[in-house]
Design an enzyme around this catalytic site. Structure first.
Site, PDB file in Angstrom:
ATOM      1  N   ASP A 157       0.825  -1.195   0.000  1.00 14.03           N
ATOM      2  CA  ASP A 157       0.000   0.000   0.000  1.00 14.03           C
ATOM      3  C   ASP A 157       0.872   1.263   0.000  1.00 14.03           C
ATOM      4  O   ASP A 157       1.536   1.550   0.997  1.00 14.03           O
ATOM      5  CB  ASP A 157      -0.876  -0.046   1.264  1.00 14.03           C
ATOM      6  CG  ASP A 157      -1.883   1.078   1.310  1.00 14.03           C
ATOM      7  OD1 ASP A 157      -1.953   1.870   0.347  1.00 14.03           O
ATOM      8  OD2 ASP A 157      -2.609   1.173   2.313  1.00 14.03           O
ATOM      9  N   ASP A 360      -2.013   6.173  -6.016  1.00 16.01           N
ATOM     10  CA  ASP A 360      -2.243   5.257  -4.901  1.00 16.01           C
ATOM     11  C   ASP A 360      -2.346   3.826  -5.431  1.00 16.01           C
ATOM     12  O   ASP A 360      -3.077   3.569  -6.385  1.00 16.01           O
ATOM     13  CB  ASP A 360      -3.540   5.666  -4.192  1.00 16.01           C
ATOM     14  CG  ASP A 360      -3.827   4.800  -2.984  1.00 16.01           C
ATOM     15  OD1 ASP A 360      -2.875   4.347  -2.340  1.00 16.01           O
ATOM     16  OD2 ASP A 360      -5.023   4.569  -2.685  1.00 16.01           O
TER      17      ASP A 360
END
Ligand SMILES: *[C@@H]1O[C@H](CO)[C@@H](O)[C@H](O)[C@H]1NC(C)=O
Length: 482
Positions: A157, A360
């Site tokens: 992440d 992201d």
């Protein structure tokens, strides 16, 4: 320049007449050809089956051949062995609603951080803490932890910093996971972090929460927008990334109470820019440089690679943008424009600047400022007018019914970033399919012009995406998973 033969030829025919014939013939031919080329260049024309979700894993022919490279799999893809229980597979609308939770959290965190920075000097009391963690991310790598080491599947992440895994004895709660749960008592390299250490205090910026303390052991807590969370001991352990690369004293969370939407994944690998992220903790060896390729679901050589190693020459770099909040949260980028079917949309630069944008790895669908999304949608709908439309799926409002089609032609979509970087999206970054009769444009608009935009992971698929964090640049090259 005319060739000698053509000069000779010209001599024998009245020149105006000849030129007219030549012109009209070549004009017609050239025009048709040009139009054909232009439309071929501006469209992806593919067999319908290549758009639909695949339930077969085409295992990569070879694993990643690069040094310091981990294999990346899609969490819900057919190649992921943890995912063989068919009933566990979320539907597209479930994935989209989890995705929206993540986006709300990111946008809330960003707005909160911007507000914090604005009011820091006025010493105002801050409102309640925002949810700090980020819901489901979708790509998984396997890392080794402990001595002797065991392997754990972690979601990676770029939108969060703290790495954590579920941890024995699971004092409060551990959800079901595929890997055996990490047990610190079985590892000779595990150490607790003390409450008084600077490392413990560093949790505040990495998690958004002040650390706790239990019998002088530092306690971390990280919570998610959807009420998921992980709480446990903050600790040091030997982290093994590849056969040759291991790191002693890696700071991570040993989760004694973990709840939420983590599927059966052991935990999370935080690739953010905070000092506690793996990027910062391995900076001495890798120079805050990593790259990845997110495979499309049907399987290809996805990788997460640390260090400069084998980044292809074709990578084009755009500088990271400065966040309006000057915060360490997220990787900000500067989107300058979008084209659909080779035509640049008319979107004023201020539209992208108002809320700013981040890249992201954990957000699925790219979120655009409302004005940009609306321009994109209008152009896309115009160029897709020959197809039958279908009902919306959750946040995706531009869908088509392709049932009965064998091939489909979809206008190409390109993104332009500062530094003259054009990213011509893979078809997988343009359409997402619930089923043949419901295939949707894979973008959504933010609700407010001031919300931060997000370049999501569907759009990043198959690219080599390079994070030169130390150099302040983000790179893209096509064909990163091959
Ligand atoms: C870490 O701290 C916890 C809580 O104080 C304690 O139960 C545990 O035994 C400690 N582990 C080690 C290896 O010191």
């Amino acid at each position: 320049m005319a060739t000698p033969t053509s000069i000779t030829f010209f001599k024998f025919i009245p020149s105006t007449y000849l030129i007219l014939i030549l012109l009209s013939a070549s004009w017609k031919k050239g025009y048709a050809l040009e139009r054909k080329l232009a439309s071929e260049n501006n469209y992806h024309t593919v067999h319908l089956s290549s758009i639909l979700p695949s339930s077969f894993c085409n295992p990569p022919v070879k694993g990643p051949s690069r040094k310091s490279s981990l294999k990346v799999l899609h969490r819900h893809g057919p190649c992921h062995q943890l995912n063989q229980e068919e009933f566990n597979k979320p539907t597209l609308s479930q994935i989209l609603s989890e995705d929206q939770i993540r986006v709300n959290t990111i946008q809330g965190r960003h707005a909160f951080s911007a507000a914090t920075n604005k009011i820091r000097d006025s010493k105002a009391n801050l409102p309640a803490k925002p949810g700090t963690s980020l819901g489901t991310a979708n790509y998984i790598v396997t890392v080794g932890l402990g001595t002797p080491k065991n392997d754990y599947n972690l979601v990676f992440d770029t939108g969060s910093d703290l790495t954590w895994t579920q941890c024995q004895p699971c004092t409060r709660f551990c959800y079901k996971q595929q890997d055996p749960i990490y047990d610190p008592t079985k590892s000779s390299s595990y150490t607790n972090i003390s409450c008084s250490s600077a490392q413990c205090s560093a949790l505040t910026s990495a998690t958004g929460n002040s650390p706790g303390c239990s019998i002088s052991t530092c306690i971390y807590g990280i919570q998610y927008g959807d009420q998921s969370f992980s709480v446990g001991f903050f600790a040091k352990e030997r982290l093994t990334l590849t056969q040759t690369d291991a790191f002693d004293g890696f700071l991570f969370g040993c989760g004694q109470n973990n709840q939420g939407l983590f599927g059966n994944i052991a935990g999370l690998l935080g690739l953010g820019r905070d000092p506690l992220s793996i990027v910062s903790q391995t900076a001495q060896k890798y120079g805050k440089y990593f790259s990845y390729c997110l495979p499309s679901k049907s399987g290809s050589n996805g990788h997460l690679t640390f260090g400069k190693g084998a980044v292809p020459n074709s990578v084009k770099f755009t500088p990271f943008a400065r966040s309006s909040s000057q915060s360490n949260l997220f990787y900000f980028i500067d989107i300058q424009g979008i084209s659909v079917g080779g035509r640049q949309l008319s979107i004023s630069a201020s539209v992208f600047q108002t809320g700013g944008s981040i890249i992201d790895s954990g957000t699925v669908i790219t979120r655009l400022p409302p004005a940009a999304y609306s321009a994109l949608r209008t152009a896309f709908r115009q160029q897709m007018a020959r197809y039958k439309t279908a009902p919306a799926v959750s946040i995706l409002d531009t869908c088509y019914d392709f049932s009965g089609q064998t091939t489909v032609s979809v206008p190409k979509i390109s993104f332009f970033f500062s530094g003259n970087v054009m990213v011509d999206l893979d078809l997988k970054g343009i359409l997402v399919a619930a089923k043949a009769s419901q295939v949707c444009l894979a973008f959504a608009g933010n609700s407010a012009a001031t919300d931060v935009g997000i370049f999501g992971n569907i759009q990043q698929q198959t690219f080599e995406v390079v994070f030169d964090v130390a150099g302040g640049m983000l790179g893209f090259a096509p064909g990163g998973c091959s």
